[in-house]
Design an enzyme around this catalytic site. Sequence first.
Site, PDB file in Angstrom:
ATOM      1  N   GLY A 152      32.696  25.695  31.940  1.00 58.47           N
ATOM      2  CA  GLY A 152      31.596  26.081  32.842  1.00 58.47           C
ATOM      3  C   GLY A 152      30.268  25.515  32.372  1.00 58.47           C
TER       4      GLY A 152
ATOM      5  N   THR B   4      28.504  23.252  33.915  1.00 56.41           N
ATOM      6  CA  THR B   4      27.721  22.659  35.007  1.00 56.41           C
ATOM      7  C   THR B   4      26.472  23.462  35.352  1.00 56.41           C
ATOM      8  OG1 THR B   4      29.079  23.854  36.613  1.00 56.41           O
ATOM      9  CG2 THR B   4      29.749  21.588  36.097  1.00 56.41           C
TER      10      THR B   4
ATOM     11  N   ARG C 182      34.011  22.619  37.692  1.00 55.33           N
ATOM     12  CA  ARG C 182      34.581  22.102  38.937  1.00 55.33           C
ATOM     13  C   ARG C 182      33.667  21.101  39.623  1.00 55.33           C
ATOM     14  NH1 ARG C 182      35.248  27.808  41.603  1.00 55.33           N
ATOM     15  NH2 ARG C 182      33.224  27.818  40.542  1.00 55.33           N
ATOM     16  N   ARG C 183      32.345  21.162  39.364  1.00 52.29           N
ATOM     17  CA  ARG C 183      31.414  20.286  40.089  1.00 52.29           C
ATOM     18  C   ARG C 183      31.212  18.977  39.319  1.00 52.29           C
ATOM     19  NH1 ARG C 183      27.018  24.937  41.219  1.00 52.29           N
ATOM     20  NH2 ARG C 183      27.951  25.671  39.266  1.00 52.29           N
TER      21      ARG C 183
ATOM     22  N   ASP D  78      39.604  23.298  37.283  1.00 51.68           N
ATOM     23  CA  ASP D  78      39.385  24.715  37.587  1.00 51.68           C
ATOM     24  C   ASP D  78      40.150  25.540  36.548  1.00 51.68           C
ATOM     25  OD1 ASP D  78      39.618  27.332  38.711  1.00 51.68           O
ATOM     26  OD2 ASP D  78      39.428  26.518  40.737  1.00 51.68           O
TER      27      ASP D  78
ATOM     28  N   ASN E 132      33.044  30.153  28.491  1.00 51.22           N
ATOM     29  CA  ASN E 132      31.860  30.586  29.252  1.00 51.22           C
ATOM     30  C   ASN E 132      32.129  30.676  30.747  1.00 51.22           C
ATOM     31  OD1 ASN E 132      28.757  30.588  29.842  1.00 51.22           O
ATOM     32  ND2 ASN E 132      29.570  28.808  30.937  1.00 51.22           N
TER      33      ASN E 132
ATOM     34  N   TYR F 208      34.137  43.434  38.293  1.00 50.64           N
ATOM     35  CA  TYR F 208      33.469  42.549  37.317  1.00 50.64           C
ATOM     36  C   TYR F 208      33.461  43.233  35.948  1.00 50.64           C
ATOM     37  CZ  TYR F 208      30.026  39.700  34.880  1.00 50.64           C
ATOM     38  OH  TYR F 208      29.400  38.899  33.949  1.00 50.64           O
TER      39      TYR F 208
ATOM     40  N   PRO G 153      25.615  39.556  26.831  1.00 54.77           N
ATOM     41  CA  PRO G 153      24.237  39.554  27.314  1.00 54.77           C
ATOM     42  C   PRO G 153      24.016  40.572  28.434  1.00 54.77           C
ATOM     43  CG  PRO G 153      25.248  37.349  27.482  1.00 54.77           C
ATOM     44  CD  PRO G 153      26.349  38.363  27.302  1.00 54.77           C
TER      45      PRO G 153
ATOM     46  N   PHE H 131      24.063  32.880  38.334  1.00 53.72           N
ATOM     47  CA  PHE H 131      24.988  34.020  38.342  1.00 53.72           C
ATOM     48  C   PHE H 131      24.802  34.922  39.579  1.00 53.72           C
ATOM     49  CE2 PHE H 131      25.737  38.487  37.201  1.00 53.72           C
ATOM     50  CZ  PHE H 131      27.044  38.454  36.720  1.00 53.72           C
TER      51      PHE H 131
HETATM   52  P1  NDP Z   1      26.373  30.321  36.349  1.00 51.65           P
HETATM   53  O1  NDP Z   1      26.844  30.701  37.692  1.00 51.65           O
HETATM   54  O2  NDP Z   1      25.037  29.672  36.209  1.00 51.65           O
HETATM   55  O3  NDP Z   1      27.466  29.407  35.614  1.00 51.65           O
HETATM   56  C1  NDP Z   1      28.833  29.703  35.710  1.00 51.65           C
HETATM   57  C2  NDP Z   1      29.629  28.515  35.222  1.00 51.65           C
HETATM   58  O4  NDP Z   1      31.030  28.881  35.282  1.00 51.65           O
HETATM   59  C3  NDP Z   1      29.443  27.291  36.067  1.00 51.65           C
HETATM   60  O5  NDP Z   1      29.308  26.161  35.244  1.00 51.65           O
HETATM   61  C4  NDP Z   1      30.729  27.202  36.875  1.00 51.65           C
HETATM   62  O6  NDP Z   1      31.066  25.839  37.091  1.00 51.65           O
HETATM   63  C5  NDP Z   1      31.726  27.822  35.908  1.00 51.65           C
HETATM   64  N1  NDP Z   1      32.898  28.316  36.606  1.00 51.65           N
HETATM   65  C6  NDP Z   1      32.990  29.355  37.460  1.00 51.65           C
HETATM   66  N2  NDP Z   1      34.233  29.455  37.971  1.00 51.65           N
HETATM   67  C7  NDP Z   1      34.952  28.447  37.413  1.00 51.65           C
HETATM   68  C8  NDP Z   1      36.283  27.993  37.541  1.00 51.65           C
HETATM   69  N3  NDP Z   1      37.157  28.627  38.349  1.00 51.65           N
HETATM   70  N4  NDP Z   1      36.690  26.921  36.830  1.00 51.65           N
HETATM   71  C9  NDP Z   1      35.830  26.287  36.030  1.00 51.65           C
HETATM   72  N5  NDP Z   1      34.543  26.652  35.850  1.00 51.65           N
HETATM   73  C10 NDP Z   1      34.109  27.714  36.547  1.00 51.65           C
HETATM   74  O7  NDP Z   1      26.407  31.693  35.501  1.00 51.65           O
HETATM   75  P2  NDP Z   1      26.048  32.031  33.973  1.00 51.65           P
HETATM   76  O8  NDP Z   1      25.681  30.826  33.217  1.00 51.65           O
HETATM   77  O9  NDP Z   1      25.094  33.152  33.997  1.00 51.65           O
HETATM   78  O10 NDP Z   1      27.449  32.618  33.508  1.00 51.65           O
HETATM   79  C11 NDP Z   1      28.184  32.113  32.409  1.00 51.65           C
HETATM   80  C12 NDP Z   1      29.003  33.243  31.801  1.00 51.65           C
HETATM   81  O11 NDP Z   1      28.125  34.240  31.274  1.00 51.65           O
HETATM   82  C13 NDP Z   1      29.915  33.974  32.783  1.00 51.65           C
HETATM   83  O12 NDP Z   1      31.147  34.248  32.138  1.00 51.65           O
HETATM   84  C14 NDP Z   1      29.167  35.277  33.073  1.00 51.65           C
HETATM   85  O13 NDP Z   1      30.029  36.315  33.448  1.00 51.65           O
HETATM   86  C15 NDP Z   1      28.521  35.525  31.718  1.00 51.65           C
HETATM   87  N6  NDP Z   1      27.349  36.395  31.742  1.00 51.65           N
HETATM   88  C16 NDP Z   1      26.281  36.118  32.544  1.00 51.65           C
HETATM   89  C17 NDP Z   1      25.186  36.977  32.553  1.00 51.65           C
HETATM   90  C18 NDP Z   1      24.026  36.772  33.456  1.00 51.65           C
HETATM   91  O14 NDP Z   1      23.244  37.744  33.659  1.00 51.65           O
HETATM   92  N7  NDP Z   1      23.783  35.576  33.995  1.00 51.65           N
HETATM   93  C19 NDP Z   1      25.137  38.135  31.662  1.00 51.65           C
HETATM   94  C20 NDP Z   1      26.328  38.341  30.889  1.00 51.65           C
HETATM   95  C21 NDP Z   1      27.369  37.489  30.907  1.00 51.65           C
HETATM   96  P3  NDP Z   1      31.629  25.221  38.454  1.00 51.65           P
HETATM   97  O15 NDP Z   1      31.155  26.093  39.588  1.00 51.65           O
HETATM   98  O16 NDP Z   1      31.076  23.833  38.503  1.00 51.65           O
HETATM   99  O17 NDP Z   1      33.111  25.230  38.273  1.00 51.65           O
HETATM  100  C1  8X3 Z   2      26.060  39.972  33.816  1.00 56.61           C
HETATM  101  C2  8X3 Z   2      25.175  41.120  33.524  1.00 56.61           C
HETATM  102  O1  8X3 Z   2      24.537  43.475  34.212  1.00 56.61           O
HETATM  103  O2  8X3 Z   2      24.956  41.868  35.995  1.00 56.61           O
HETATM  104  O3  8X3 Z   2      27.260  40.062  33.132  1.00 56.61           O
HETATM  105  O4  8X3 Z   2      26.768  42.788  34.718  1.00 56.61           O
HETATM  106  S1  8X3 Z   2      25.383  42.374  34.661  1.00 56.61           S
END
Ligand code: NDP
Ligand code: 8X3
Length: 251
Positions: free
Chosen positions: A9, A11, A34-35, A59, A86, A152, A182, A189
């Site tokens: 992940g 991207t 994926r992108r 994916d 991630n 989730y 986090p 997200f």
């Molecule tokens: P983003 O949406 O910015 O990034 C998510 C990444 O995951 C993208 O690069 C996406 O790439 C990739 N991804 C999603 N589904 C798939 C798939 N099926 N196959 C491959 N890659 C995939 O979100 P964040 O950077 O915030 O999230 C990263 C991680 O951190 C997640 O696990 C999230 O749950 C966790 N997290 C986020 C928080 C937040 O508040 N933002 C807090 C706590 C945890 P692509 O679409 O190109 O495949």
């Molecule tokens: C992302 C943080 O609080 O939206 O994992 O679940 S929260």
Amino acid sequence: MRKIAVVTGATSGIGRACAVKLAENGYDVIITGRRKDRLDELEKELRKRGADVLNLNFDVRNLSEVESNLGSLSGKWAEVEVLINNAGLAAGRDPIQNGDLDDWERMIDTNVKGLLYVTRTLLKGMCDRKKGHVVNLCSIAGKQVYGDGNVYCASKHAVDALSKAIRIDCLPYGIKVTNICPGAVETEFSIVRFHGDRTKADATYEGFEPLKAEDIADTIYYCVSLPDHVCINDLTIMPKAQADSGHFFRR
Ligand code: NDP
Ligand code: 8X3
């Protein structure tokens, strides 16, 4: 010699920031997502920073794609030292009785099964080499359940459990496991969670300063840079204005 890291992940958001941080600090990086257009753009950025890059477009939900991309790495790329699990998402924020089945499947298939597929594929080599560090992106949602967060939160509680389980099973092989939890980080997200609704996504971060993806990347880099005998098992990181899942101080 530069070390090898895999970031799933990469991207967007936290994954992208981790790839940049690692590239700037002596790692060659395997980036996945994926992108394809975004992977290509990131590859150029990382190369400008002196890193070698392997750009793998798949994916994480698809076991055969995971195995064909990560199961036959060759040369230096086979010697993965750091895996950052991630890739993940929240889809929807609804009471469980109104939950959307497609959202549920996407979260469980990505956050739990995808993480398992990738980890299983790369752990074999790490165990053979008796060296490796798995960093799992869990969440405060893996520690606490909040209203309308149901599936989730369950998926991230599973990540929390898997971090503990991998640590125990791989203890004889010298594998480190760090579970990163986090609070609110402003990335794509919330846009993904609310199916592209920017107004709802922006409201998530209204009235306080959320964490940035770079804050998490810096923290992860700290964890993976510690001496070999030291492991941060579990780390919760929040914005100053967020006490826990449900308590925010918004101006
Ligand atoms: P983003 O949406 O910015 O990034 C998510 C990444 O995951 C993208 O690069 C996406 O790439 C990739 N991804 C999603 N589904 C798939 C798939 N099926 N196959 C491959 N890659 C995939 O979100 P964040 O950077 O915030 O999230 C990263 C991680 O951190 C997640 O696990 C999230 O749950 C966790 N997290 C986020 C928080 C937040 O508040 N933002 C807090 C706590 C945890 P692509 O679409 O190109 O495949
Ligand atoms: C992302 C943080 O609080 O939206 O994992 O679940 S929260």
